[in-house]
Write an enzyme that holds these catalytic residues in place. Structure first.
Site, short mmCIF file in Angstrom:
data_model
loop_
_atom_site.label_atom_id
_atom_site.label_comp_id
_atom_site.label_asym_id
_atom_site.label_seq_id
_atom_site.Cartn_x
_atom_site.Cartn_y
_atom_site.Cartn_z
N ASP A 1 -14.75 -3.53 -30.29
CA ASP A 1 -15.38 -2.62 -29.35
C ASP A 1 -16.85 -2.44 -29.75
O ASP A 1 -17.18 -2.29 -30.93
CB ASP A 1 -14.66 -1.26 -29.36
CG ASP A 1 -15.03 -0.41 -28.15
OD1 ASP A 1 -14.17 -0.22 -27.28
OD2 ASP A 1 -16.19 0.06 -28.09
N ASN B 1 -6.22 3.22 -21.38
CA ASN B 1 -6.63 4.22 -20.40
C ASN B 1 -6.48 3.64 -19.00
O ASN B 1 -6.84 2.48 -18.76
CB ASN B 1 -8.10 4.61 -20.64
CG ASN B 1 -8.28 5.27 -22.00
OD1 ASN B 1 -7.45 6.07 -22.42
ND2 ASN B 1 -9.36 4.94 -22.68
N HIS C 1 -10.74 -3.69 -16.13
CA HIS C 1 -9.96 -4.87 -16.50
C HIS C 1 -9.02 -4.39 -17.60
O HIS C 1 -9.49 -3.84 -18.61
CB HIS C 1 -10.88 -6.00 -17.01
CG HIS C 1 -10.14 -7.25 -17.39
ND1 HIS C 1 -10.30 -8.44 -16.69
CD2 HIS C 1 -9.25 -7.51 -18.37
CE1 HIS C 1 -9.53 -9.37 -17.25
NE2 HIS C 1 -8.89 -8.83 -18.28
N HIS D 1 -7.08 -3.32 -20.64
CA HIS D 1 -7.34 -3.51 -22.08
C HIS D 1 -6.53 -2.51 -22.87
O HIS D 1 -6.31 -1.38 -22.44
CB HIS D 1 -8.83 -3.39 -22.41
CG HIS D 1 -9.49 -2.16 -21.88
ND1 HIS D 1 -9.82 -2.01 -20.56
CD2 HIS D 1 -9.85 -1.01 -22.49
CE1 HIS D 1 -10.38 -0.84 -20.38
NE2 HIS D 1 -10.41 -0.20 -21.54
N HIS E 1 -6.71 -0.63 -26.55
CA HIS E 1 -7.51 -0.34 -27.73
C HIS E 1 -6.58 -0.41 -28.94
O HIS E 1 -5.45 0.12 -28.88
CB HIS E 1 -8.07 1.08 -27.68
CG HIS E 1 -9.01 1.35 -26.54
ND1 HIS E 1 -10.37 1.46 -26.71
CD2 HIS E 1 -8.79 1.55 -25.22
CE1 HIS E 1 -10.94 1.73 -25.54
NE2 HIS E 1 -10.00 1.79 -24.62
P1 AMP Z 1 -12.03 2.47 -21.51
O1 AMP Z 1 -12.67 3.81 -21.47
O2 AMP Z 1 -10.60 2.52 -21.98
O3 AMP Z 1 -12.20 1.71 -20.22
O4 AMP Z 1 -12.76 1.67 -22.67
C1 AMP Z 1 -13.77 0.74 -22.47
C2 AMP Z 1 -14.27 0.34 -23.82
O5 AMP Z 1 -15.05 -0.83 -23.69
C3 AMP Z 1 -15.16 1.39 -24.52
O6 AMP Z 1 -14.56 1.75 -25.78
C4 AMP Z 1 -16.50 0.67 -24.70
O7 AMP Z 1 -17.13 0.99 -25.92
C5 AMP Z 1 -16.06 -0.81 -24.66
N1 AMP Z 1 -17.10 -1.75 -24.24
C6 AMP Z 1 -17.92 -1.66 -23.16
N2 AMP Z 1 -18.72 -2.74 -23.09
C7 AMP Z 1 -18.38 -3.54 -24.14
C8 AMP Z 1 -18.83 -4.80 -24.60
N3 AMP Z 1 -19.81 -5.48 -23.97
N4 AMP Z 1 -18.27 -5.32 -25.71
C9 AMP Z 1 -17.29 -4.65 -26.36
N5 AMP Z 1 -16.81 -3.46 -25.96
C10 AMP Z 1 -17.35 -2.91 -24.87
#
Ligand code: AMP
Length: 117
Positions: A33, A90, A101, A103, A105
């Protein structure tokens, strides 16, 4: 469910944006992340175009679902996580999903606490 190909993880999958890769196979990509909330904070995404977990379960093949789930344990091994971890996904507005998309964590490397915000 409508998938928007312009989301940031779709761009990572297409190689348009770089990531710090942890693991990749035919079905999944795992990377660190960009804004880690814990000592170890890795994201695991399916390569297919799924907005969230519900969309995934509705439209993915059994093999995609199995491979995605099994990959979590494999990635935890690669990261040499020994003392436990937390996975969360989430979903939607109330789940405060930022990137549309699917994911997971993976949080690890220290005590996670009862709630991750
Ligand atoms: P969510 O709130 O569950 O959609 O989490 C999205 C996550 O993506 C957050 O923890 C961000 O820090 C992470 N994120 C956003 N852009 C990038 C990126 N380019 N590379 C890696 N992580 C990212």
């Amino acid at each position: 469910m409508k998938y928007n190909k312009n989301n940031i993880f779709a761009k990572i999958l297409r190689g348009e944006i770089s990531c710090k890769k942890v693991y990749e196979n035919k079905y999944v990509l795992a990377f660190y992340d960009i804004n880690p909330k814990k000592k170890i904070h890795v994201l695991v995404i399916p390569k297919g175009e799924y907005v969230d977990l519900d969309h995934f379960h509705q439209e993915a093949t059994e093999q995609e679902i199995i491979e995605f789930n099994k990959s979590i344990t494999h990635i935890v091994k690669i990261l040499k996580i020994k003392d436990g971890y937390r996975t969360i996904s989430n979903i939607g507005q109330n789940g405060e999903q930022e990137v549309a998309h699917l994911h997971f964590h993976i949080f690890a490397g220290e005590k996670i606490g009862r709630i991750v915000s």
